[in-house]
Scaffold this motif. Structure first.
Motif, PDB file in Angstrom:
ATOM      1  N   PRO A 379       0.839  -1.344  -0.127  1.00  0.00           N
ATOM      2  CA  PRO A 379       0.033   0.102   0.059  1.00  0.00           C
ATOM      3  C   PRO A 379       0.566   1.067   0.426  1.00  0.00           C
ATOM      4  CG  PRO A 379      -0.895  -2.044   1.757  1.00  0.00           C
ATOM      5  CD  PRO A 379       0.849  -1.825   1.468  1.00  0.00           C
ATOM      6  N   GLU A 380       0.073   2.228  -0.795  1.00  0.00           N
ATOM      7  CA  GLU A 380       1.034   3.847  -0.741  1.00  0.00           C
ATOM      8  C   GLU A 380       0.965   4.953   0.738  1.00  0.00           C
ATOM      9  OE1 GLU A 380       0.449   4.980  -4.365  1.00  0.00           O
ATOM     10  OE2 GLU A 380       0.954   4.009  -5.874  1.00  0.00           O
ATOM     11  N   GLN A 381      -0.057   4.263   1.007  1.00  0.00           N
ATOM     12  CA  GLN A 381      -0.668   4.825   1.946  1.00  0.00           C
ATOM     13  C   GLN A 381      -1.202   4.114   3.178  1.00  0.00           C
ATOM     14  OE1 GLN A 381      -2.163   8.866   1.336  1.00  0.00           O
ATOM     15  NE2 GLN A 381      -1.707   9.189  -0.878  1.00  0.00           N
ATOM     16  N   ARG A 382      -1.556   4.277   4.123  1.00  0.00           N
ATOM     17  CA  ARG A 382      -1.973   3.680   5.321  1.00  0.00           C
ATOM     18  C   ARG A 382      -4.212   3.836   5.122  1.00  0.00           C
ATOM     19  NH1 ARG A 382      -3.445   4.289  11.310  1.00  0.00           N
ATOM     20  NH2 ARG A 382      -4.966   2.459  11.516  1.00  0.00           N
ATOM     21  N   SER A 383      -4.789   4.911   4.006  1.00  0.00           N
ATOM     22  CA  SER A 383      -5.823   5.144   4.234  1.00  0.00           C
ATOM     23  C   SER A 383      -6.059   4.237   2.496  1.00  0.00           C
ATOM     24  CB  SER A 383      -5.907   6.499   3.613  1.00  0.00           C
ATOM     25  OG  SER A 383      -6.275   6.926   5.336  1.00  0.00           O
ATOM     26  N   ILE A 384      -7.640   3.778   1.914  1.00  0.00           N
ATOM     27  CA  ILE A 384      -7.499   2.554   1.162  1.00  0.00           C
ATOM     28  C   ILE A 384      -8.066   4.167   0.155  1.00  0.00           C
ATOM     29  CG2 ILE A 384      -8.340   1.600   2.212  1.00  0.00           C
ATOM     30  CD1 ILE A 384     -11.240   1.959   2.108  1.00  0.00           C
ATOM     31  N   PRO A 385      -7.558   3.969  -0.906  1.00  0.00           N
ATOM     32  CA  PRO A 385      -8.005   4.668  -1.750  1.00  0.00           C
ATOM     33  C   PRO A 385      -9.663   4.939  -2.408  1.00  0.00           C
ATOM     34  CG  PRO A 385      -6.960   3.110  -2.914  1.00  0.00           C
ATOM     35  CD  PRO A 385      -7.168   2.379  -1.764  1.00  0.00           C
ATOM     36  N   LEU A 386     -10.501   5.707  -2.664  1.00  0.00           N
ATOM     37  CA  LEU A 386     -11.728   5.984  -3.124  1.00  0.00           C
ATOM     38  C   LEU A 386     -11.538   6.342  -5.127  1.00  0.00           C
ATOM     39  CD1 LEU A 386     -14.776   6.479  -2.343  1.00  0.00           C
ATOM     40  CD2 LEU A 386     -14.785   8.805  -3.101  1.00  0.00           C
ATOM     41  N   THR A 419     -13.850  19.299  -4.768  1.00  0.00           N
ATOM     42  CA  THR A 419     -14.669  18.903  -4.002  1.00  0.00           C
ATOM     43  C   THR A 419     -14.495  17.716  -2.674  1.00  0.00           C
ATOM     44  OG1 THR A 419     -16.046  19.840  -4.932  1.00  0.00           O
ATOM     45  CG2 THR A 419     -17.129  19.213  -3.289  1.00  0.00           C
ATOM     46  N   LEU A 420     -14.330  16.970  -3.306  1.00  0.00           N
ATOM     47  CA  LEU A 420     -14.706  15.275  -2.512  1.00  0.00           C
ATOM     48  C   LEU A 420     -13.383  15.790  -1.625  1.00  0.00           C
ATOM     49  CD1 LEU A 420     -15.160  13.166  -5.192  1.00  0.00           C
ATOM     50  CD2 LEU A 420     -16.882  13.775  -3.415  1.00  0.00           C
ATOM     51  N   TYR A 421     -12.134  15.926  -1.981  1.00  0.00           N
ATOM     52  CA  TYR A 421     -10.722  15.825  -1.594  1.00  0.00           C
ATOM     53  C   TYR A 421     -11.267  17.002   0.296  1.00  0.00           C
ATOM     54  CZ  TYR A 421      -5.645  16.963   0.316  1.00  0.00           C
ATOM     55  OH  TYR A 421      -5.161  17.164   0.371  1.00  0.00           O
ATOM     56  N   GLY A 422     -11.672  18.448  -0.974  1.00  0.00           N
ATOM     57  CA  GLY A 422     -11.456  19.187   0.738  1.00  0.00           C
ATOM     58  C   GLY A 422     -12.583  19.164   1.748  1.00  0.00           C
ATOM     59  N   MET A 423     -13.747  17.883   1.424  1.00  0.00           N
ATOM     60  CA  MET A 423     -14.847  16.924   2.432  1.00  0.00           C
ATOM     61  C   MET A 423     -14.103  15.898   3.774  1.00  0.00           C
ATOM     62  SD  MET A 423     -18.268  17.104   0.242  1.00  0.00           S
ATOM     63  CE  MET A 423     -19.203  16.419   0.892  1.00  0.00           C
ATOM     64  N   GLY A 424     -13.727  15.860   2.962  1.00  0.00           N
ATOM     65  CA  GLY A 424     -12.438  14.451   4.077  1.00  0.00           C
ATOM     66  C   GLY A 424     -11.984  13.233   3.134  1.00  0.00           C
ATOM     67  N   VAL A 425     -11.737  12.884   1.412  1.00  0.00           N
ATOM     68  CA  VAL A 425     -11.539  11.343   0.936  1.00  0.00           C
ATOM     69  C   VAL A 425      -9.848  12.117   0.549  1.00  0.00           C
ATOM     70  CG1 VAL A 425     -11.203  10.476  -0.895  1.00  0.00           C
ATOM     71  CG2 VAL A 425     -14.085  11.511   0.689  1.00  0.00           C
ATOM     72  N   GLU A 426      -9.799  11.176   1.911  1.00  0.00           N
ATOM     73  CA  GLU A 426      -8.170  11.058   1.553  1.00  0.00           C
ATOM     74  C   GLU A 426      -6.782  10.631   0.526  1.00  0.00           C
ATOM     75  OE1 GLU A 426      -7.337   9.385   5.545  1.00  0.00           O
ATOM     76  OE2 GLU A 426      -8.956  10.662   6.411  1.00  0.00           O
ATOM     77  N   ARG A 427      -7.737   9.766  -0.418  1.00  0.00           N
ATOM     78  CA  ARG A 427      -7.092   9.525  -1.609  1.00  0.00           C
ATOM     79  C   ARG A 427      -7.734   8.608  -2.194  1.00  0.00           C
ATOM     80  NH1 ARG A 427      -3.810   3.715  -0.350  1.00  0.00           N
ATOM     81  NH2 ARG A 427      -2.896   3.345  -2.498  1.00  0.00           N
ATOM     82  N   GLU A 691     -22.217  14.367  -0.578  1.00  0.00           N
ATOM     83  CA  GLU A 691     -22.366  14.050   1.250  1.00  0.00           C
ATOM     84  C   GLU A 691     -21.519  12.961   1.748  1.00  0.00           C
ATOM     85  OE1 GLU A 691     -23.904  15.728   4.812  1.00  0.00           O
ATOM     86  OE2 GLU A 691     -24.835  16.450   2.827  1.00  0.00           O
ATOM     87  N   LYS A 692     -22.548  11.755   0.878  1.00  0.00           N
ATOM     88  CA  LYS A 692     -22.669  10.357   1.098  1.00  0.00           C
ATOM     89  C   LYS A 692     -21.923  10.056   0.657  1.00  0.00           C
ATOM     90  CE  LYS A 692     -25.122   6.259   2.145  1.00  0.00           C
ATOM     91  NZ  LYS A 692     -26.359   6.880   3.562  1.00  0.00           N
ATOM     92  N   ALA A 693     -20.772   9.492  -0.310  1.00  0.00           N
ATOM     93  CA  ALA A 693     -19.955   9.059  -1.156  1.00  0.00           C
ATOM     94  C   ALA A 693     -18.773   9.916   0.014  1.00  0.00           C
ATOM     95  CB  ALA A 693     -19.364  10.202  -2.092  1.00  0.00           C
ATOM     96  N   VAL A 694     -18.628  10.418   0.557  1.00  0.00           N
ATOM     97  CA  VAL A 694     -17.466  11.054   1.558  1.00  0.00           C
ATOM     98  C   VAL A 694     -18.033  10.024   3.164  1.00  0.00           C
ATOM     99  CG1 VAL A 694     -16.577  12.384   3.670  1.00  0.00           C
ATOM    100  CG2 VAL A 694     -17.523  13.143   1.407  1.00  0.00           C
ATOM    101  N   GLN A 695     -19.603   9.909   3.320  1.00  0.00           N
ATOM    102  CA  GLN A 695     -19.809   9.402   4.726  1.00  0.00           C
ATOM    103  C   GLN A 695     -19.570   7.267   3.724  1.00  0.00           C
ATOM    104  OE1 GLN A 695     -23.916   9.630   5.125  1.00  0.00           O
ATOM    105  NE2 GLN A 695     -23.121  11.864   6.153  1.00  0.00           N
ATOM    106  N   GLN A 696     -19.351   7.132   3.262  1.00  0.00           N
ATOM    107  CA  GLN A 696     -19.018   5.282   2.551  1.00  0.00           C
ATOM    108  C   GLN A 696     -18.143   5.554   3.049  1.00  0.00           C
ATOM    109  OE1 GLN A 696     -21.083   3.099   0.925  1.00  0.00           O
ATOM    110  NE2 GLN A 696     -22.258   3.641   2.504  1.00  0.00           N
ATOM    111  N   TYR A 697     -16.822   6.341   2.402  1.00  0.00           N
ATOM    112  CA  TYR A 697     -15.540   6.138   1.994  1.00  0.00           C
ATOM    113  C   TYR A 697     -14.762   5.791   3.353  1.00  0.00           C
ATOM    114  CZ  TYR A 697     -10.312   7.486   2.032  1.00  0.00           C
ATOM    115  OH  TYR A 697      -9.027   7.335   2.099  1.00  0.00           O
ATOM    116  N   GLN A 698     -15.539   6.987   4.490  1.00  0.00           N
ATOM    117  CA  GLN A 698     -15.380   6.999   6.049  1.00  0.00           C
ATOM    118  C   GLN A 698     -15.528   5.935   6.953  1.00  0.00           C
ATOM    119  OE1 GLN A 698     -16.428  10.605   7.157  1.00  0.00           O
ATOM    120  NE2 GLN A 698     -14.454  12.059   6.535  1.00  0.00           N
ATOM    121  N   ALA A 699     -16.636   4.698   6.155  1.00  0.00           N
ATOM    122  CA  ALA A 699     -17.025   3.292   6.666  1.00  0.00           C
ATOM    123  C   ALA A 699     -16.084   2.535   5.891  1.00  0.00           C
ATOM    124  CB  ALA A 699     -18.228   3.172   6.807  1.00  0.00           C
TER     125      ALA A 699
END
Length: 762
Positions: A379-386, A419-427, A691-699
């Protein structure tokens, strides 16, 4: 439903057929040993003058006597014994003491009720289907080694086993076979170049079709079939469907020939297996798998045994047209060509926990790593990619000409990602879908990018922007279809053709015929295309665009009878793997769409990996065999989250199966694509989903960020609608599809919810 269509035309003029027939009659009168060699193979050598061993299986209905078996090989794990008279073998697993037979378990033979020729089928080491080419109206005939007055010839020891020939005296066909053991598996091989035929041409072979066959006697047992992600058929006293069995070609049907309609999922992995009590086996079709069918039958269909095996095809039927207008035809087989290549099947003997479907998948993963070059991902980063696919545009039918429908421009793509990046999608891992000139359904030329989306220069700026955030970008391509005439393509000269010489087309939802490009034609410009894509800064390509329309390299395996660019099914498999390998050598990322195993070694991510089964009456449930085998070797996603009918259930399935989240977004409203030729999605406008995509990504990220490179080591059902997936670091993910909470120790899994149990929490 899109489909491949085409009509049939005659391949050989009638006068030539009659001449060949007369020549064959003259030749038959001069010799008693007529042979047809397979495509690309040398003629078989003369049969050895070895006395036939009298068939010990005729004149009675018993299984082979174990006293006739001789030990011929031994490894640290297995002991192989062979009966020189019947051609059957037995293998002892030294770890468990279990005895495996190449014929049905003799313990329950006295209880078997089937009679007639099927009694001999069960007792025979080989079943074959042949066709008498000297008879005009001959039909394929299925027989077995006992019924055809069979004999064993050319029996001799080899390293690890024996070599022998099964002679079918009545039909004048001989099948040379090698049986050996290595480490923890049995390997059987049909040696193609030494197959002998006379007036009867060989259509198919089932070698040891009842290896390990078992009655249902209350044991924990099932057949594993590669249906979808995998499915199991539990042992039961009798089948709910008395007249049906599972029979599907590995890597799907070959549309160059006559194929039966099937609503089942395509077989994407060359595997099958069985569990009975604490023992089981995993079979890998290791050679000639592109010409093999998986055949499985639960108890109560053709006997009281549960059995599973392969049928190796050597010829397939096609429609021979009989008039110029193609109004009448008959079913025919190619007498001159036999599908070439040795046919190799391995049976990995499993015991204890390894005998489950999860154990089978783990053993297959080991095989992929040890023998197919797969490696654990880093893995390149600890977070998974969306996984984000951005849809460019497509065409729709207009009053006088097609109209272009732009859905996302380069600058709008930047807006979505920012937009997605600013809302919390890290990768993110970004894929551009349908950005070529004139939209998604303009096939043939992958570049330039349509000017109405910003053109090449606009995309270059977008790629630079994504890179500034650390996000890779891949470009969607399709090399299966060509309706633009790009690269000098013409249907007449460059399209795939079926066995009758008819151009093969893909039919879209408006019944437009889209020509399928010959792979050897694509080979002429493929590498140059990759070079041009790389100049725009892309990190990789996505074969099939990441969308299930129009196919993609790695999805279909079709013989091509184009006289200039044709390829056999075997060659088509090798060519598609070659294209993937070329892409992997040029780019850091190669994505596949709905792909089969013959290309996955070069893929980094698979879009649309199937996670269900076909709901046959005799199958009990889907299992994540494919996901267990591949998790930690590559990444995968299922259907796009915003294109699902069962939103919560599919979310739980992704967590259970270890899939990454994926979305397909547009900037413009979804309804603008409603009349497009191909892009039919439920809901894609990113503003509706951000908004839903960010919530899903975080889960997803919470569940999987520490599991990206971890292997799945177990999967099981805890209760109805409750399943547990275990990773090698001890983490367990429990999902509950039911309507009531489920207790896991001192904790509860809420109805239609999930629970993550870290290894330290045991």
């Amino acid at each position: 439903m899109s489909r491949i269509v085409g009509t049939i035309r005659a391949r050989i003029p009638q006068t030539i057929v009659m001449s060949l027939f007369l020549a064959a009659l003259i030749y038959l009168a001069m010799t008693t040993d007529i042979r047809w060699s397979s495509e690309g193979a040398t003629a078989p050598p003369p049969a050895a003058t070895v006395e036939a061993v009298q068939n010990p299986m005729s004149g009675h209905e018993e299984l082979p006597s174990e006293g006739r078996f001789e030990q011929v090989a031994e490894t640290d794990t297995l002991v192989l014994r062979v009966d020189p008279g019947s051609g059957h073998f037995m293998v002892t697993d030294k770890r468990s003491g279990n005895l495996w037979h190449s014929y049905p378990n003799p313990e329950h033979w006295k209880d078997e009720t089937i009679g007639g020729i099927w009694k001999d089928h069960l007792r025979s080491p080989v079943m074959i289907q042949t066709l008498d080419f000297t008879r005009h109206n001959a039909r394929p005939e299925l027989t077995n080694w006992i019924s055809a007055n069979g004999a064993i010839r050319d029996y001799e020891p080899i390293e690890g086993g024996v070599r022998l020939t099964y002679a079918f005296t009545d039909v004048q066909v001989s099948i040379p076979v090698e049986i050996r053991i290595r480490d923890d598996y049995i390997e059987t091989k049909i040696v193609n170049e030494r197959i002998q035929e006379a007036k009867n041409g060989l259509l198919s072979v089932r070698l040891f079709p009842f290896f390990g066959a078992e009655h249902s006697v209350g044991q924990d047992g099932y057949l594993f079939i590669p249906d979808g992600s995998g499915a199991i058929m539990n042992f039961s006293k009798s089948s709910r469907n008395k007249m049906n069995l599972y029979k599907e070609p590995i890597y799907g049907p070959d549309f160059a020939y006559r194929t039966d309609e099937s609503s089942r999922h395509m077989v994407r992995m060359p595997v099958f297996g069985m569990k009975s009590g604490d023992n089981g086996f995993l079979s890998i079709v290791e050679g000639g798998e592109e010409y093999a069918d998986i055949v499985a039958s639960p108890a109560g269909v053709y006997s009281l045994y549960n059995w599973i095996g392969t049928e190796m095809r050597y010829r397939s039927p096609f429609e021979q047209v009989t008039n110029r207008h193609r109004e009448t035809s008959y079913l025919a087989y190619d007498e001159e060509r036999r599908f070439g290549s040795d046919r190799v099947v391995r049976y990995y003997v499993l015991t204890g926990e390894q005998s489950t479907y999860a154990g089978m998948a783990s053993r297959y993963r080991q095989y992929l790593m040890e023998e197919q070059g797969y490696e654990r991902i880093v893995p390149e980063q600890r977070s998974i990619p969306l996984q984000v696919s951005l849809i460019g545009g497509d065409r729709e039918e207009g009053l006088f000409m097609d109209a272009y429908v732009p859905m996302t421009t380069s600058s709008q793509a930047m807006e979505i990602v920012n937009t997605l990046y600013g809302m919390g999608v890290e990768r993110m891992s970004i894929n551009l879908l349908g950005w070529q000139k004139d939209g998604f359904t303009s096939f043939g030329d992958v570049l330039p990018v349509d000017s109405r989306l910003g053109g090449n220069e606009g995309v270059r700026h977008f790629v630079d922007f994504a890179h500034s955030l650390g996000f890779p970008v891949s470009y969607g391509v399709n090399y299966v279809l060509n309706n633009s005439g790009a690269h000098g393509f013409s249907s007449r000269h460059s399209a795939m053709r079926d066995m009758s010489g008819t151009i093969m087309n893909f039919e879209d939802w408006y019944e437009n015929d889209l020509p399928m490009a010959s792979l050897r034609f694509v080979e002429r410009y493929f590498d140059e295309d990759l070079r041009e894509i790389s100049k725009l800064g892309f990190d990789g390509v996505t074969f099939g665009h990441g969308y299930g329309y129009g196919g993609g390299l790695g999805q279909w395996l079709i013989s091509d009878f184009n006289t200039r660019y044709g390829s056999s099914r075997s060659e088509a498999m090798a060519l598609q793997a070659q294209f993937y390998r070329q892409a992997a050598e040029r780019f850091s990322t190669v994505n596949a769409s709905y792909s089969a195993q013959y290309v996955n070694a070069y893929a980094d991510h698979i879009f649309g990996m199937v996670d269900d089964y076909s709901y046959d009456l005799f199958s009990n449930r889907a299992v994540p065999f494919m996901q267990i085998a591949l998790h930690g070797l590559l990444t995968y996603s299922s259907r796009y989250v915003n294109d699902r009918g069962e939103y919560q259930e599919q979310f739980l399935r992704d967590l259970e199966y270890g899939a990454l989240p994926s979305f397909a977004f547009t900037h413009e409203p979804t309804h603008r694509m409603n009349d497009s030729y191909s892009l039919r999605m439920f809901s894609t406008q990113y503003e509706d989903w951000a908004e839903k995509a960010v919530q899903q990504y975080q889960a997803y990220n919470e569940a999987q960020r520490d599991l990206q490179d971890r292997f799945i080591v177990n999967h099981r059902s805890l209760a109805n609608d409750v399943f547990e997936t275990t990773y090698e670091n001890g983490t367990r993910i429990v999902v509950n599809y039911g309507s009531a909470p489920y207790a896991v120790g001192t904790r509860h899994v809420e109805a239609r919810g999930y629970l993550i149990v870290k290894g330290s929490e045991r």
